[in-house]
Motif scaffolding. Structure first.
Motif, PDB file in Angstrom:
ATOM      1  N   SER A  56     -68.055  24.463 105.158  1.00 31.26           N
ATOM      2  CA  SER A  56     -67.361  24.793 106.383  1.00 31.26           C
ATOM      3  C   SER A  56     -67.072  23.273 106.823  1.00 31.26           C
ATOM      4  N   LEU A  57     -67.885  22.285 106.739  1.00 36.29           N
ATOM      5  CA  LEU A  57     -67.510  21.227 107.282  1.00 36.29           C
ATOM      6  C   LEU A  57     -66.394  20.276 106.354  1.00 36.29           C
ATOM      7  N   GLY A  58     -66.519  20.790 105.121  1.00 39.20           N
ATOM      8  CA  GLY A  58     -65.625  20.265 104.107  1.00 39.20           C
ATOM      9  C   GLY A  58     -63.993  20.700 104.457  1.00 39.20           C
ATOM     10  N   GLU A  59     -63.999  22.061 104.618  1.00 39.11           N
ATOM     11  CA  GLU A  59     -62.958  22.774 105.166  1.00 39.11           C
ATOM     12  C   GLU A  59     -62.167  21.931 106.411  1.00 39.11           C
ATOM     13  N   LEU A  60     -63.206  21.820 107.458  1.00 39.33           N
ATOM     14  CA  LEU A  60     -62.542  21.177 108.687  1.00 39.33           C
ATOM     15  C   LEU A  60     -61.999  19.760 108.441  1.00 39.33           C
ATOM     16  N   ALA A  61     -62.654  18.939 107.554  1.00 41.20           N
ATOM     17  CA  ALA A  61     -62.281  17.690 107.415  1.00 41.20           C
ATOM     18  C   ALA A  61     -60.864  17.807 106.575  1.00 41.20           C
ATOM     19  N   ALA A  62     -60.573  18.596 105.469  1.00 42.01           N
ATOM     20  CA  ALA A  62     -59.473  18.833 104.741  1.00 42.01           C
ATOM     21  C   ALA A  62     -58.517  19.210 105.581  1.00 42.01           C
ATOM     22  N   ARG A  63     -58.757  20.063 106.690  1.00 41.04           N
ATOM     23  CA  ARG A  63     -57.467  20.457 107.484  1.00 41.04           C
ATOM     24  C   ARG A  63     -57.168  19.327 108.615  1.00 41.04           C
ATOM     25  N   ASP A  64     -58.182  18.476 108.936  1.00 42.09           N
ATOM     26  CA  ASP A  64     -57.628  17.530 109.860  1.00 42.09           C
ATOM     27  C   ASP A  64     -57.020  16.345 109.193  1.00 42.09           C
ATOM     28  N   CYS A  65     -57.383  16.306 107.919  1.00 37.85           N
ATOM     29  CA  CYS A  65     -56.541  15.380 106.841  1.00 37.85           C
ATOM     30  C   CYS A  65     -55.165  15.686 106.776  1.00 37.85           C
ATOM     31  N   LEU A  66     -54.868  17.044 106.480  1.00 41.54           N
ATOM     32  CA  LEU A  66     -53.477  17.524 106.485  1.00 41.54           C
ATOM     33  C   LEU A  66     -52.696  17.423 107.741  1.00 41.54           C
ATOM     34  N   ARG A  68     -53.033  15.051 109.867  1.00 46.17           N
ATOM     35  CA  ARG A  68     -52.498  13.721 110.090  1.00 46.17           C
ATOM     36  C   ARG A  68     -51.458  13.278 108.958  1.00 46.17           C
ATOM     37  N   SER A  69     -51.208  14.119 107.974  1.00 45.16           N
ATOM     38  CA  SER A  69     -50.390  13.632 106.865  1.00 45.16           C
ATOM     39  C   SER A  69     -48.899  14.511 106.776  1.00 45.16           C
ATOM     40  N   ASN A  70     -48.134  14.009 106.146  1.00 48.36           N
ATOM     41  CA  ASN A  70     -46.862  14.861 105.921  1.00 48.36           C
ATOM     42  C   ASN A  70     -46.688  15.897 104.917  1.00 48.36           C
ATOM     43  N   TYR A  71     -47.841  16.358 104.385  1.00 48.79           N
ATOM     44  CA  TYR A  71     -48.013  17.456 103.446  1.00 48.79           C
ATOM     45  C   TYR A  71     -48.606  18.673 103.998  1.00 48.79           C
ATOM     46  N   THR A  72     -48.477  19.724 103.155  1.00 51.32           N
ATOM     47  CA  THR A  72     -49.282  21.140 103.456  1.00 51.32           C
ATOM     48  C   THR A  72     -50.151  21.143 102.157  1.00 51.32           C
ATOM     49  N   ILE A 102     -62.922  24.844  98.734  1.00 48.32           N
ATOM     50  CA  ILE A 102     -62.473  24.326  99.884  1.00 48.32           C
ATOM     51  C   ILE A 102     -60.797  24.578  99.422  1.00 48.32           C
ATOM     52  N   ALA A 103     -60.561  24.321  98.416  1.00 46.23           N
ATOM     53  CA  ALA A 103     -58.930  24.559  98.214  1.00 46.23           C
ATOM     54  C   ALA A 103     -58.520  26.013  98.529  1.00 46.23           C
ATOM     55  N   ARG A 104     -59.206  27.055  98.248  1.00 46.13           N
ATOM     56  CA  ARG A 104     -58.975  28.484  98.525  1.00 46.13           C
ATOM     57  C   ARG A 104     -58.942  28.479  99.915  1.00 46.13           C
ATOM     58  N   ARG A 105     -60.023  28.000 100.640  1.00 43.52           N
ATOM     59  CA  ARG A 105     -60.115  28.331 102.098  1.00 43.52           C
ATOM     60  C   ARG A 105     -58.660  27.585 102.878  1.00 43.52           C
ATOM     61  N   ILE A 106     -58.413  26.475 102.394  1.00 45.21           N
ATOM     62  CA  ILE A 106     -57.337  25.672 102.944  1.00 45.21           C
ATOM     63  C   ILE A 106     -55.822  26.198 102.359  1.00 45.21           C
ATOM     64  N   GLY A 107     -55.675  26.798 101.421  1.00 46.15           N
ATOM     65  CA  GLY A 107     -54.459  27.422 100.826  1.00 46.15           C
ATOM     66  C   GLY A 107     -53.867  26.519 100.032  1.00 46.15           C
ATOM     67  N   ALA A 108     -54.835  25.731  99.140  1.00 51.03           N
ATOM     68  CA  ALA A 108     -54.251  24.847  97.922  1.00 51.03           C
ATOM     69  C   ALA A 108     -54.022  25.568  96.953  1.00 51.03           C
ATOM     70  N   THR A 141     -50.086  13.797  94.220  1.00 51.95           N
ATOM     71  CA  THR A 141     -50.788  13.738  95.573  1.00 51.95           C
ATOM     72  C   THR A 141     -52.138  14.345  95.525  1.00 51.95           C
ATOM     73  N   GLY A 142     -53.140  13.971  95.954  1.00 47.68           N
ATOM     74  CA  GLY A 142     -54.275  14.623  95.759  1.00 47.68           C
ATOM     75  C   GLY A 142     -55.338  14.346  97.015  1.00 47.68           C
ATOM     76  N   MET A 143     -56.484  15.068  97.264  1.00 45.93           N
ATOM     77  CA  MET A 143     -57.532  14.816  98.213  1.00 45.93           C
ATOM     78  C   MET A 143     -58.787  14.682  97.793  1.00 45.93           C
ATOM     79  N   VAL A 144     -59.513  13.639  98.179  1.00 43.94           N
ATOM     80  CA  VAL A 144     -60.812  13.544  98.163  1.00 43.94           C
ATOM     81  C   VAL A 144     -61.594  14.243  99.303  1.00 43.94           C
ATOM     82  N   VAL A 145     -62.522  14.972  99.239  1.00 47.29           N
ATOM     83  CA  VAL A 145     -63.204  15.786 100.352  1.00 47.29           C
ATOM     84  C   VAL A 145     -64.877  15.511  99.999  1.00 47.29           C
TER      85      VAL A 145
END
Length: 345
Positions: A56-66, A68-72, A102-108, A141-145
């Motif tokens: 749950s905390l990782g999902e929140l951080a990932a959504r916050d990161c997106l 602040r970015s120009n990506y979905t 986390i990828a599943r939860r944020i729709g990646a 493009t990638g993300m570290v969570v």
């Protein structure tokens, strides 16, 4: 060859914050510890289970990161989870990978996903891998969570530690937090990762271990703090960095860093790392980012949590050159150099 940059940085903290005194008031072992005086830690955020966990905390951080970015999320080619625990810290779940969930939860849905565990060096290890993928042209493009739920070992120390010299003392410095770092292709030198280097001195692995307690039902962390913080270990990061810069035909002074971020283990430890750096590099250290007083030691998330804090307070100008120095049990050492622009926004 492609270069990479730090494109966006998101964070997430548990909803509940405690003072160090409030944490120590739950000590049932009969021990007495001056944690705040020794470490400088005044407050920290701790998850409240079962409502909050690494996912749950990782999902929140990932959504916050997106945000602040120009990506979905659909734009991400890969997600790497770099925390040391999965779920609530007691239940270690390795399949499916935390990154996959986390990828599943944020729709990646287009992202490959896998986990990397390298103690408190996990985030920098994952960035090292992702930066190499981008330079090689394998991904764009990638993300570290990194969601660190490491407070369960604090519960172990509260139940078992009795003496300031106890090997569980460092467990009383821990807290929970999550960060997410988006890494993509750089377009110019004003916003790019210059280099990331990591090394492991495996002979020191026994100096800090986490395991189920043989006395209670808790997880515990046993640390030989004196040996880990001895001069030869404190100096390793600077020697690694010095040798790397020599190969690049440069020096620490010539790099002209604006800020440096050490592992947020404690105020005194940070100062000792800086002192070692000045001796080895024969140069003064730049201003240090320090947030251990308000967040405590949040493991592999600590460097970027500190960076986000200073950026949000307007203390990091666009175009700043940052040196990040991970140190971790294992023992793991590293250094990262990056000029940041997109992170500051």
């Amino acid at each position: 060859m492609n270069a990479a940059r730090l494109g966006a940085l998101g964070t997430a903290l548990p909803n509940t914050r405690f003072t160090t005194d409030e944490v120590l008031s739950r000590m049932s072992s009969g021990g007495s510890f001056e944690v705040e005086r020794i470490t400088g830690i005044r407050t920290r955020h701790l998850v409240q289970r079962p409502e909050e966990d690494t996912l749950s905390l990782g999902e929140l951080a990932a959504r916050d990161c997106l945000r602040r970015s120009n990506y979905t999320a659909a734009d991400l080619d890969v997600i790497i989870s770099a925390g040391t625990t999965v779920h609530d810290g007691f239940h270690m779940v390795f399949e499916p990978a935390a990154a996959h969930e986390i990828a599943r939860r944020i729709g990646a849905d287009n992202a490959a996903a896998y986990d990397v565990v390298n103690a408190c060096g996990g985030t920098m290890t994952a960035i090292y891998l992702l930066e190499n993928m981008i330079r090689a042209g394998l991904v764009r493009t990638g993300m570290v969570v990194t969601a660190e739920i490491i407070s369960p070992v604090t519960e172990g120390a509260l139940a078992e530690a009795t003496d300031p010299r106890d090997m569980q003392f460092p467990a009383l410095t821990l807290a929970d937090a999550a960060v997410a770092i988006l890494v993509d292709r750089a377009v110019d030198d004003a916003d790019r990762i210059h280099y990331v280097e990591m090394m492991c001195a495996s002979e020191f692995a026994p100096l800090c271990i986490a395991a189920p307690s043989d006395r209670t039902e808790n997880m515990v962390m046993l640390t030989d703090n004196k040996a880990m913080q001895a001069a030869p270990r404190r100096e390793t990061w600077a020697k690694l960095h010095r040798d790397l810069l020599m190969k690049r035909g440069s020096s620490f002074a010539e790099e002209r860093f604006d800020f440096i971020v050490f592992h947020q283990l404690g105020v005194m430890f940070t100062e000792k790392l800086a002192e070692s750096g000045e001796v080895i590099h024969e140069a003064p250290m730049p201003p240090r980012l320090r947030t251990v007083d308000k967040y405590a030691n949040t493991g592999a998330s600590t460097h970027f949590l500190a960076l986000r804090d200073y950026i949000d307070r307007g203390e990091i100008p666009k175009g700043s050159k940052i040196c990040l120095v991970p140190t971790a049990s294992g023992m793991i050492f590293g250094v990262m150099s990056a000029t940041i622009d997109s992170l500051v926004g």
